[in-house]
Design a protein around this motif. Structure first.
Motif, PDB file in Angstrom:
ATOM      1  N   SER A  33      22.567  29.403  15.589  1.00  0.00           N
ATOM      2  CA  SER A  33      22.971  28.466  16.631  1.00  0.00           C
ATOM      3  C   SER A  33      24.468  28.748  16.961  1.00  0.00           C
ATOM      4  CB  SER A  33      22.937  27.029  16.041  1.00  0.00           C
ATOM      5  OG  SER A  33      23.348  25.993  17.170  1.00  0.00           O
ATOM      6  N   THR A  34      25.084  28.794  18.351  1.00  0.00           N
ATOM      7  CA  THR A  34      26.246  29.261  18.391  1.00  0.00           C
ATOM      8  C   THR A  34      26.950  28.328  19.607  1.00  0.00           C
ATOM      9  OG1 THR A  34      25.534  31.106  20.063  1.00  0.00           O
ATOM     10  CG2 THR A  34      25.777  31.920  17.987  1.00  0.00           C
ATOM     11  N   LEU A  35      27.967  28.564  19.580  1.00  0.00           N
ATOM     12  CA  LEU A  35      29.002  27.861  20.644  1.00  0.00           C
ATOM     13  C   LEU A  35      29.979  28.893  21.007  1.00  0.00           C
ATOM     14  CD1 LEU A  35      29.651  25.220  22.373  1.00  0.00           C
ATOM     15  CD2 LEU A  35      31.379  24.978  20.712  1.00  0.00           C
ATOM     16  N   ILE A  36      29.981  29.155  22.602  1.00  0.00           N
ATOM     17  CA  ILE A  36      31.067  30.113  23.006  1.00  0.00           C
ATOM     18  C   ILE A  36      32.118  29.094  23.660  1.00  0.00           C
ATOM     19  CG2 ILE A  36      31.550  31.362  25.039  1.00  0.00           C
ATOM     20  CD1 ILE A  36      29.544  33.146  24.680  1.00  0.00           C
ATOM     21  N   THR A  37      33.289  29.309  23.396  1.00  0.00           N
ATOM     22  CA  THR A  37      34.417  28.631  24.056  1.00  0.00           C
ATOM     23  C   THR A  37      35.372  29.414  24.305  1.00  0.00           C
ATOM     24  OG1 THR A  37      35.362  26.421  24.097  1.00  0.00           O
ATOM     25  CG2 THR A  37      35.006  27.293  21.972  1.00  0.00           C
ATOM     26  N   ARG A  38      36.478  28.885  24.707  1.00  0.00           N
ATOM     27  CA  ARG A  38      37.732  29.604  25.298  1.00  0.00           C
ATOM     28  C   ARG A  38      39.060  28.678  25.169  1.00  0.00           C
ATOM     29  NH1 ARG A  38      37.924  31.148  31.636  1.00  0.00           N
ATOM     30  NH2 ARG A  38      37.811  28.784  32.581  1.00  0.00           N
ATOM     31  N   GLU A  39      40.239  29.498  25.133  1.00  0.00           N
ATOM     32  CA  GLU A  39      41.550  28.762  25.106  1.00  0.00           C
ATOM     33  C   GLU A  39      42.479  29.335  25.986  1.00  0.00           C
ATOM     34  OE1 GLU A  39      43.432  27.574  21.639  1.00  0.00           O
ATOM     35  OE2 GLU A  39      42.018  25.755  21.437  1.00  0.00           O
ATOM     36  N   PRO A  40      43.169  28.735  27.009  1.00  0.00           N
ATOM     37  CA  PRO A  40      42.993  27.502  27.148  1.00  0.00           C
ATOM     38  C   PRO A  40      41.849  26.871  27.670  1.00  0.00           C
ATOM     39  CG  PRO A  40      44.649  28.521  28.595  1.00  0.00           C
ATOM     40  CD  PRO A  40      44.227  29.437  27.661  1.00  0.00           C
ATOM     41  N   GLY A  41      41.441  25.808  27.232  1.00  0.00           N
ATOM     42  CA  GLY A  41      39.881  25.345  28.265  1.00  0.00           C
ATOM     43  C   GLY A  41      39.211  24.701  27.069  1.00  0.00           C
ATOM     44  N   GLY A  42      37.813  24.869  27.477  1.00  0.00           N
ATOM     45  CA  GLY A  42      36.848  24.598  26.831  1.00  0.00           C
ATOM     46  C   GLY A  42      36.396  23.103  26.804  1.00  0.00           C
ATOM     47  N   THR A  43      37.259  22.280  27.062  1.00  0.00           N
ATOM     48  CA  THR A  43      37.041  20.927  27.580  1.00  0.00           C
ATOM     49  C   THR A  43      37.283  20.738  28.953  1.00  0.00           C
ATOM     50  OG1 THR A  43      39.067  19.918  27.077  1.00  0.00           O
ATOM     51  CG2 THR A  43      37.519  19.996  25.224  1.00  0.00           C
ATOM     52  N   LYS A  44      36.965  19.489  29.653  1.00  0.00           N
ATOM     53  CA  LYS A  44      37.482  19.057  30.871  1.00  0.00           C
ATOM     54  C   LYS A  44      38.989  19.172  30.899  1.00  0.00           C
ATOM     55  CE  LYS A  44      35.764  15.988  34.601  1.00  0.00           C
ATOM     56  NZ  LYS A  44      36.536  14.878  34.731  1.00  0.00           N
ATOM     57  N   ILE A  45      39.529  18.321  30.063  1.00  0.00           N
ATOM     58  CA  ILE A  45      41.017  18.019  29.920  1.00  0.00           C
ATOM     59  C   ILE A  45      41.624  19.512  29.883  1.00  0.00           C
ATOM     60  CG2 ILE A  45      43.014  17.246  28.754  1.00  0.00           C
ATOM     61  CD1 ILE A  45      41.150  14.763  28.012  1.00  0.00           C
ATOM     62  N   GLY A  46      41.035  20.265  28.815  1.00  0.00           N
ATOM     63  CA  GLY A  46      41.499  21.679  28.770  1.00  0.00           C
ATOM     64  C   GLY A  46      41.306  22.641  29.741  1.00  0.00           C
ATOM     65  N   GLU A  47      40.387  22.533  30.626  1.00  0.00           N
ATOM     66  CA  GLU A  47      40.420  23.185  31.804  1.00  0.00           C
ATOM     67  C   GLU A  47      41.310  23.037  32.834  1.00  0.00           C
ATOM     68  OE1 GLU A  47      38.456  26.228  32.185  1.00  0.00           O
ATOM     69  OE2 GLU A  47      37.682  26.251  30.128  1.00  0.00           O
ATOM     70  N   GLU A  48      41.679  21.898  32.986  1.00  0.00           N
ATOM     71  CA  GLU A  48      42.632  21.182  34.054  1.00  0.00           C
ATOM     72  C   GLU A  48      44.099  21.752  33.526  1.00  0.00           C
ATOM     73  OE1 GLU A  48      42.588  17.500  35.663  1.00  0.00           O
ATOM     74  OE2 GLU A  48      40.626  17.211  35.544  1.00  0.00           O
ATOM     75  N   ILE A  49      44.469  21.767  32.289  1.00  0.00           N
ATOM     76  CA  ILE A  49      45.451  22.293  31.740  1.00  0.00           C
ATOM     77  C   ILE A  49      45.674  23.807  31.776  1.00  0.00           C
ATOM     78  CG2 ILE A  49      47.081  22.552  29.521  1.00  0.00           C
ATOM     79  CD1 ILE A  49      45.782  19.913  28.284  1.00  0.00           C
ATOM     80  N   ARG A  50      44.576  24.468  31.544  1.00  0.00           N
ATOM     81  CA  ARG A  50      44.432  25.976  31.893  1.00  0.00           C
ATOM     82  C   ARG A  50      44.713  26.062  33.409  1.00  0.00           C
ATOM     83  NH1 ARG A  50      41.755  30.276  30.063  1.00  0.00           N
ATOM     84  NH2 ARG A  50      41.051  31.819  31.449  1.00  0.00           N
ATOM     85  N   ASN A  51      44.458  25.227  34.280  1.00  0.00           N
ATOM     86  CA  ASN A  51      44.642  25.689  35.535  1.00  0.00           C
ATOM     87  C   ASN A  51      46.071  25.223  35.860  1.00  0.00           C
ATOM     88  OD1 ASN A  51      42.343  26.091  36.376  1.00  0.00           O
ATOM     89  ND2 ASN A  51      41.653  23.892  37.074  1.00  0.00           N
ATOM     90  N   LEU A  52      46.933  24.431  35.185  1.00  0.00           N
ATOM     91  CA  LEU A  52      48.363  24.283  35.317  1.00  0.00           C
ATOM     92  C   LEU A  52      49.059  25.679  34.675  1.00  0.00           C
ATOM     93  CD1 LEU A  52      49.344  20.557  34.079  1.00  0.00           C
ATOM     94  CD2 LEU A  52      50.077  21.743  36.011  1.00  0.00           C
TER      95      LEU A  52
END
Ligand code: TYD
Length: 210
Positions: A33-52
Protein backbone atom coordinates in the motif's frame (compact mmCIF):
# COMPACT_ATOMS: atom_id res chain seq x y z
CA UNK A 1 5.48 4.32 12.81
CA UNK A 2 4.58 1.18 10.86
CA UNK A 3 5.15 2.49 7.33
CA UNK A 4 8.19 3.46 5.34
CA UNK A 5 9.09 6.97 4.27
CA UNK A 6 11.18 7.28 1.09
CA UNK A 7 12.17 10.66 -0.37
CA UNK A 8 13.51 11.47 -3.83
CA UNK A 9 15.98 14.37 -4.04
CA UNK A 10 18.32 16.02 -6.48
CA UNK A 11 18.69 18.88 -8.91
CA UNK A 12 15.91 20.10 -11.20
CA UNK A 13 15.53 17.83 -14.23
CA UNK A 14 17.24 14.78 -12.67
CA UNK A 15 14.30 12.49 -13.51
CA UNK A 16 12.93 11.97 -10.00
CA UNK A 17 9.25 12.29 -10.83
CA UNK A 18 9.33 9.58 -13.53
CA UNK A 19 10.96 7.20 -11.05
CA UNK A 20 8.50 8.00 -8.25
CA UNK A 21 5.70 6.77 -10.51
CA UNK A 22 7.61 3.68 -11.68
CA UNK A 23 8.42 2.69 -8.09
CA UNK A 24 4.83 3.26 -7.04
CA UNK A 25 3.50 1.01 -9.81
CA UNK A 26 6.01 -1.71 -9.01
CA UNK A 27 5.28 -1.70 -5.28
CA UNK A 28 1.52 -1.70 -5.85
CA UNK A 29 1.88 -4.70 -8.16
CA UNK A 30 3.73 -6.46 -5.33
CA UNK A 31 0.78 -5.78 -3.04
CA UNK A 32 2.16 -2.91 -0.99
CA UNK A 33 0.00 0.00 0.00
CA UNK A 34 1.68 3.22 -1.15
CA UNK A 35 1.16 6.95 -1.23
CA UNK A 36 2.74 9.26 -3.79
CA UNK A 37 3.15 12.84 -2.81
CA UNK A 38 5.37 15.84 -3.50
CA UNK A 39 6.84 19.02 -2.07
CA UNK A 40 6.01 21.74 -2.13
CA UNK A 41 2.42 20.47 -2.27
CA UNK A 42 0.62 17.28 -1.33
CA UNK A 43 -2.24 19.07 0.45
CA UNK A 44 -4.68 21.76 -0.67
CA UNK A 45 -2.85 24.37 1.39
CA UNK A 46 0.52 23.05 0.21
CA UNK A 47 -0.50 23.26 -3.45
CA UNK A 48 -1.55 26.88 -2.96
CA UNK A 49 1.79 27.66 -1.33
CA UNK A 50 3.47 25.85 -4.24
CA UNK A 51 1.78 28.20 -6.70
CA UNK A 52 3.05 31.18 -4.72
CA UNK A 53 6.58 29.77 -4.56
CA UNK A 54 6.98 28.75 -8.18
CA UNK A 55 5.17 31.65 -9.86
CA UNK A 56 7.49 33.88 -11.86
CA UNK A 57 5.26 36.79 -10.81
CA UNK A 58 7.04 36.74 -7.43
CA UNK A 59 10.60 37.50 -8.48
CA UNK A 60 10.93 39.87 -5.49
CA UNK A 61 10.48 37.05 -2.94
CA UNK A 62 13.00 37.27 -0.11
CA UNK A 63 15.08 34.18 0.75
CA UNK A 64 13.69 34.04 4.29
CA UNK A 65 10.10 34.29 3.05
CA UNK A 66 10.88 31.49 0.64
CA UNK A 67 12.32 29.28 3.38
CA UNK A 68 9.32 29.81 5.67
CA UNK A 69 6.83 29.13 2.87
CA UNK A 70 8.48 25.81 2.04
CA UNK A 71 8.53 24.96 5.75
CA UNK A 72 4.87 26.00 6.16
CA UNK A 73 3.79 23.76 3.27
CA UNK A 74 5.84 20.96 4.85
CA UNK A 75 4.26 21.34 8.31
CA UNK A 76 0.80 20.93 6.78
CA UNK A 77 1.97 18.05 4.60
CA UNK A 78 3.53 16.11 7.49
CA UNK A 79 0.53 16.60 9.75
CA UNK A 80 -2.26 16.03 7.24
CA UNK A 81 -0.81 13.39 4.93
CA UNK A 82 2.56 11.87 5.77
CA UNK A 83 2.13 11.00 9.46
CA UNK A 84 -1.34 9.45 9.03
CA UNK A 85 -0.14 7.39 6.04
CA UNK A 86 2.89 6.11 7.96
CA UNK A 87 0.68 5.24 10.92
CA UNK A 88 -1.51 3.19 8.56
CA UNK A 89 1.60 1.29 7.45
CA UNK A 90 1.85 2.76 3.96
CA UNK A 91 5.03 3.25 1.95
CA UNK A 92 5.16 6.99 1.36
CA UNK A 93 7.04 8.08 -1.78
CA UNK A 94 7.75 11.79 -1.64
CA UNK A 95 9.12 13.83 -4.55
CA UNK A 96 11.45 16.21 -2.60
CA UNK A 97 11.41 16.87 1.14
CA UNK A 98 13.48 18.74 3.72
CA UNK A 99 16.84 18.08 2.03
CA UNK A 100 15.63 20.28 -0.84
CA UNK A 101 15.17 23.15 1.62
CA UNK A 102 18.69 22.67 2.93
CA UNK A 103 20.15 22.48 -0.59
CA UNK A 104 18.09 25.26 -2.22
CA UNK A 105 17.51 27.73 0.62
CA UNK A 106 20.50 26.78 2.78
CA UNK A 107 23.11 26.56 0.04
CA UNK A 108 21.48 28.03 -3.08
CA UNK A 109 20.18 31.14 -1.29
CA UNK A 110 23.02 31.12 1.21
CA UNK A 111 20.89 31.03 4.38
CA UNK A 112 23.08 28.25 5.77
CA UNK A 113 22.37 24.71 6.79
CA UNK A 114 21.87 25.44 10.52
CA UNK A 115 19.18 28.08 9.99
CA UNK A 116 17.20 25.92 7.57
CA UNK A 117 17.54 22.81 9.73
CA UNK A 118 16.42 24.60 12.85
CA UNK A 119 13.36 26.23 11.24
CA UNK A 120 12.35 22.91 9.72
CA UNK A 121 12.70 21.00 12.98
CA UNK A 122 9.23 22.22 13.95
CA UNK A 123 7.74 21.48 10.54
CA UNK A 124 9.03 17.90 10.58
CA UNK A 125 7.26 16.93 13.82
CA UNK A 126 9.85 14.19 14.37
CA UNK A 127 9.24 12.56 11.02
CA UNK A 128 12.43 11.53 9.23
CA UNK A 129 12.83 9.66 5.94
CA UNK A 130 13.88 6.00 6.25
CA UNK A 131 15.65 6.35 2.92
CA UNK A 132 16.54 9.31 0.73
CA UNK A 133 17.54 8.75 -2.88
CA UNK A 134 19.87 11.44 -4.13
CA UNK A 135 19.71 11.61 -7.94
CA UNK A 136 23.23 12.58 -8.83
CA UNK A 137 23.67 14.01 -12.31
CA UNK A 138 25.74 16.66 -14.02
CA UNK A 139 23.94 19.88 -13.25
CA UNK A 140 23.98 21.28 -16.78
CA UNK A 141 22.73 18.00 -18.24
CA UNK A 142 19.88 17.97 -15.72
CA UNK A 143 18.88 21.56 -16.43
CA UNK A 144 18.89 20.95 -20.17
CA UNK A 145 16.78 17.81 -19.74
CA UNK A 146 14.26 19.77 -17.67
CA UNK A 147 14.17 22.59 -20.17
CA UNK A 148 13.62 20.21 -23.08
CA UNK A 149 10.77 18.56 -21.16
CA UNK A 150 8.71 21.57 -20.15
CA UNK A 151 8.96 24.70 -22.24
CA UNK A 152 8.17 27.24 -19.52
CA UNK A 153 10.48 27.53 -16.53
CA UNK A 154 9.33 28.19 -12.97
CA UNK A 155 10.86 30.80 -10.64
CA UNK A 156 13.49 28.43 -9.25
CA UNK A 157 14.40 26.86 -12.58
CA UNK A 158 15.07 30.36 -13.92
CA UNK A 159 17.88 30.90 -11.43
CA UNK A 160 21.42 31.25 -12.74
CA UNK A 161 23.70 28.28 -13.24
CA UNK A 162 25.75 29.43 -10.21
CA UNK A 163 22.68 29.04 -7.98
CA UNK A 164 22.10 25.51 -9.25
CA UNK A 165 25.76 24.66 -8.69
CA UNK A 166 25.50 25.71 -5.04
CA UNK A 167 22.32 23.63 -4.68
CA UNK A 168 24.17 20.64 -6.12
CA UNK A 169 27.06 21.13 -3.69
CA UNK A 170 24.49 21.26 -0.90
CA UNK A 171 23.09 17.89 -1.89
CA UNK A 172 26.60 16.40 -2.02
CA UNK A 173 27.36 17.72 1.45
CA UNK A 174 24.13 16.24 2.79
CA UNK A 175 24.97 12.89 1.20
CA UNK A 176 28.33 12.94 2.99
CA UNK A 177 26.80 14.08 6.29
CA UNK A 178 24.05 11.43 6.40
CA UNK A 179 25.51 8.38 4.62
CA UNK A 180 23.15 5.90 6.32
CA UNK A 181 19.99 7.67 5.21
CA UNK A 182 21.00 9.27 1.90
CA UNK A 183 21.98 6.93 -0.91
CA UNK A 184 23.27 8.11 -4.23
CA UNK A 185 21.69 7.09 -7.53
CA UNK A 186 23.59 7.56 -10.79
CA UNK A 187 20.85 9.50 -12.58
CA UNK A 188 22.86 9.93 -15.78
CA UNK A 189 21.93 6.35 -16.72
CA UNK A 190 18.82 5.38 -18.69
CA UNK A 191 15.40 5.01 -17.05
CA UNK A 192 15.59 1.21 -16.60
CA UNK A 193 19.04 1.33 -15.07
CA UNK A 194 18.07 4.09 -12.65
CA UNK A 195 14.97 2.11 -11.67
CA UNK A 196 17.13 -0.96 -10.96
CA UNK A 197 19.49 1.02 -8.74
CA UNK A 198 16.52 2.38 -6.79
CA UNK A 199 14.74 -0.95 -6.37
CA UNK A 200 17.90 -2.61 -5.02
CA UNK A 201 17.95 -0.09 -2.20
CA UNK A 202 14.21 -0.30 -1.55
CA UNK A 203 14.16 -4.11 -1.59
CA UNK A 204 16.98 -4.10 0.96
CA UNK A 205 15.05 -1.72 3.18
CA UNK A 206 11.92 -3.87 2.91
CA UNK A 207 13.93 -6.96 3.91
CA UNK A 208 15.34 -5.17 6.98
CA UNK A 209 11.86 -4.06 7.98
CA UNK A 210 10.47 -7.65 7.97
P1 TYD B 1 9.23 21.00 -9.09
O1 TYD B 1 8.57 21.37 -10.36
O2 TYD B 1 8.55 20.02 -8.21
O3 TYD B 1 10.71 20.58 -9.39
P2 TYD B 1 11.27 19.17 -9.82
O4 TYD B 1 10.32 18.62 -10.84
O5 TYD B 1 12.64 19.46 -10.34
O6 TYD B 1 11.30 18.36 -8.55
O7 TYD B 1 9.49 22.37 -8.31
C1 TYD B 1 9.91 22.44 -7.04
C2 TYD B 1 10.99 23.47 -6.97
O8 TYD B 1 11.08 23.93 -5.63
C3 TYD B 1 12.35 22.93 -7.34
O9 TYD B 1 13.05 23.89 -8.10
C4 TYD B 1 13.04 22.77 -6.02
C5 TYD B 1 12.41 23.81 -5.17
N1 TYD B 1 12.37 23.50 -3.73
C6 TYD B 1 13.03 24.32 -2.84
O10 TYD B 1 13.69 25.29 -3.24
N2 TYD B 1 12.96 24.06 -1.50
C7 TYD B 1 12.23 23.02 -1.01
O11 TYD B 1 12.16 22.80 0.22
C8 TYD B 1 11.53 22.18 -1.95
C9 TYD B 1 10.72 21.02 -1.45
C10 TYD B 1 11.64 22.45 -3.31
Amino acid sequence: MKGLFITFEGPDGAGKTTQVYLVDRYLKEKGYSTLITREPGGTKIGEEIRNLLLSCAHSEMDALTEMYLYAAARAQHVKQLIKPALREGKIVLCDRFVDSSIAYQGFGRGLGMDVVESVNRYALQEVEPDLTLFFNIDIEEALNRGRARNGSLDRLEREKLEFHRRVYQGFCLLRDKYPCRIKEIDASKDIDDVFKQIMELIEYLLCCKK
